[in-house]
Design a protein around this motif. Structure first.
Motif, PDB file in Angstrom:
ATOM      1  N   VAL A  10     -10.971 -33.663 -20.865  1.00 36.09           N
ATOM      2  CA  VAL A  10     -10.775 -32.334 -20.276  1.00 36.09           C
ATOM      3  C   VAL A  10     -12.098 -31.575 -20.257  1.00 36.09           C
ATOM      4  O   VAL A  10     -12.499 -31.026 -19.228  1.00 36.09           O
ATOM      5  N   ILE A  11     -12.790 -31.560 -21.373  1.00 38.70           N
ATOM      6  CA  ILE A  11     -14.056 -30.822 -21.457  1.00 38.70           C
ATOM      7  C   ILE A  11     -15.082 -31.403 -20.490  1.00 38.70           C
ATOM      8  O   ILE A  11     -15.766 -30.673 -19.773  1.00 38.70           O
ATOM      9  N   LYS A  12     -15.195 -32.724 -20.458  1.00 38.74           N
ATOM     10  CA  LYS A  12     -16.180 -33.380 -19.589  1.00 38.74           C
ATOM     11  C   LYS A  12     -15.839 -33.268 -18.105  1.00 38.74           C
ATOM     12  O   LYS A  12     -16.680 -33.540 -17.258  1.00 38.74           O
ATOM     13  N   SER A  13     -14.621 -32.861 -17.788  1.00 35.60           N
ATOM     14  CA  SER A  13     -14.256 -32.709 -16.375  1.00 35.60           C
ATOM     15  C   SER A  13     -14.925 -31.482 -15.750  1.00 35.60           C
ATOM     16  O   SER A  13     -14.930 -31.324 -14.540  1.00 35.60           O
ATOM     17  N   TYR A  14     -15.510 -30.621 -16.576  1.00 32.76           N
ATOM     18  CA  TYR A  14     -16.212 -29.426 -16.097  1.00 32.76           C
ATOM     19  C   TYR A  14     -17.694 -29.756 -15.922  1.00 32.76           C
ATOM     20  O   TYR A  14     -18.289 -30.423 -16.762  1.00 32.76           O
ATOM     21  N   SER A  15     -18.271 -29.253 -14.852  1.00 31.23           N
ATOM     22  CA  SER A  15     -19.685 -29.509 -14.603  1.00 31.23           C
ATOM     23  C   SER A  15     -20.559 -28.279 -14.858  1.00 31.23           C
ATOM     24  O   SER A  15     -21.723 -28.265 -14.501  1.00 31.23           O
ATOM     25  N   ILE A  61     -21.491 -24.865 -20.494  1.00 27.45           N
ATOM     26  CA  ILE A  61     -20.754 -25.568 -21.541  1.00 27.45           C
ATOM     27  C   ILE A  61     -21.666 -26.523 -22.304  1.00 27.45           C
ATOM     28  O   ILE A  61     -22.362 -27.343 -21.716  1.00 27.45           O
ATOM     29  N   LYS A  62     -21.624 -26.396 -23.621  1.00 26.67           N
ATOM     30  CA  LYS A  62     -22.300 -27.361 -24.499  1.00 26.67           C
ATOM     31  C   LYS A  62     -21.215 -28.007 -25.344  1.00 26.67           C
ATOM     32  O   LYS A  62     -20.460 -27.311 -26.042  1.00 26.67           O
ATOM     33  N   LEU A  63     -21.117 -29.321 -25.280  1.00 22.64           N
ATOM     34  CA  LEU A  63     -20.122 -30.078 -26.035  1.00 22.64           C
ATOM     35  C   LEU A  63     -20.789 -30.784 -27.203  1.00 22.64           C
ATOM     36  O   LEU A  63     -21.802 -31.470 -27.030  1.00 22.64           O
ATOM     37  N   ILE A  64     -20.203 -30.623 -28.366  1.00 20.21           N
ATOM     38  CA  ILE A  64     -20.631 -31.348 -29.560  1.00 20.21           C
ATOM     39  C   ILE A  64     -19.470 -32.252 -29.946  1.00 20.21           C
ATOM     40  O   ILE A  64     -18.367 -31.764 -30.204  1.00 20.21           O
ATOM     41  N   GLU A  65     -19.713 -33.554 -29.962  1.00 23.79           N
ATOM     42  CA  GLU A  65     -18.670 -34.526 -30.288  1.00 23.79           C
ATOM     43  C   GLU A  65     -18.921 -35.122 -31.667  1.00 23.79           C
ATOM     44  O   GLU A  65     -20.025 -35.577 -31.954  1.00 23.79           O
ATOM     45  N   HIS A  66     -17.886 -35.130 -32.482  1.00 24.19           N
ATOM     46  CA  HIS A  66     -17.981 -35.770 -33.793  1.00 24.19           C
ATOM     47  C   HIS A  66     -17.209 -37.083 -33.755  1.00 24.19           C
ATOM     48  O   HIS A  66     -16.107 -37.144 -33.209  1.00 24.19           O
ATOM     49  N   SER A  67     -17.788 -38.112 -34.334  1.00 24.14           N
ATOM     50  CA  SER A  67     -17.165 -39.439 -34.300  1.00 24.14           C
ATOM     51  C   SER A  67     -16.105 -39.617 -35.389  1.00 24.14           C
ATOM     52  O   SER A  67     -15.327 -40.550 -35.354  1.00 24.14           O
TER      53      SER A  67
END
Length: 107
Positions: A51-56, A60-66
């Protein structure tokens, strides 16, 4: 000329994919243009990342935790890269009124 205030809206997220479109849209559709949106995802197992990555939007800054780093660390992670004059937390299932940042800037 008076400098425009810049806001950092920080969203800690964990498995709120079904709400994120409305939440993100409520931030991106603000009438006040000077803001950034930082979303820290705490190893969600739903569709949150998609959902987050569907925005260009460059806002937006996305921080992903594994792996799940816990709620308080995810809050810290969402605020660490903030560059605004003011910072606010927004729940991943909450929305801002369209002129909220404009009102905050006026105050």
């Amino acid at each position: 000329m008076k400098k425009k205030l810049r806001f950092s809206i920080c969203i800690p997220n964990y498995n709120a994919g079904k709400y994120l479109n409305e939440t993100i849209d409520s931030v991106l559709n603000q009438t006040y243009p000077c803001h950034e949106l930082i979303i820290s995802d705490n190893a969600s197992t739903d569709n949150s990342i998609e959902v987050i990555k569907s925005y260009s939007s460059k806002k937006i800054k996305l921080i992903e935790h594994s792996y799940n780093i816990g709620f308080s660390h995810n809050l810290d992670s969402a605020t660490s890269p903030a560059t605004g004059d003011y910072m606010m937390f927004l729940g991943a299932d909450d929305m801002l009124k369209q002129d909220a940042l404009e009102e905050f800037a006026r105050l």
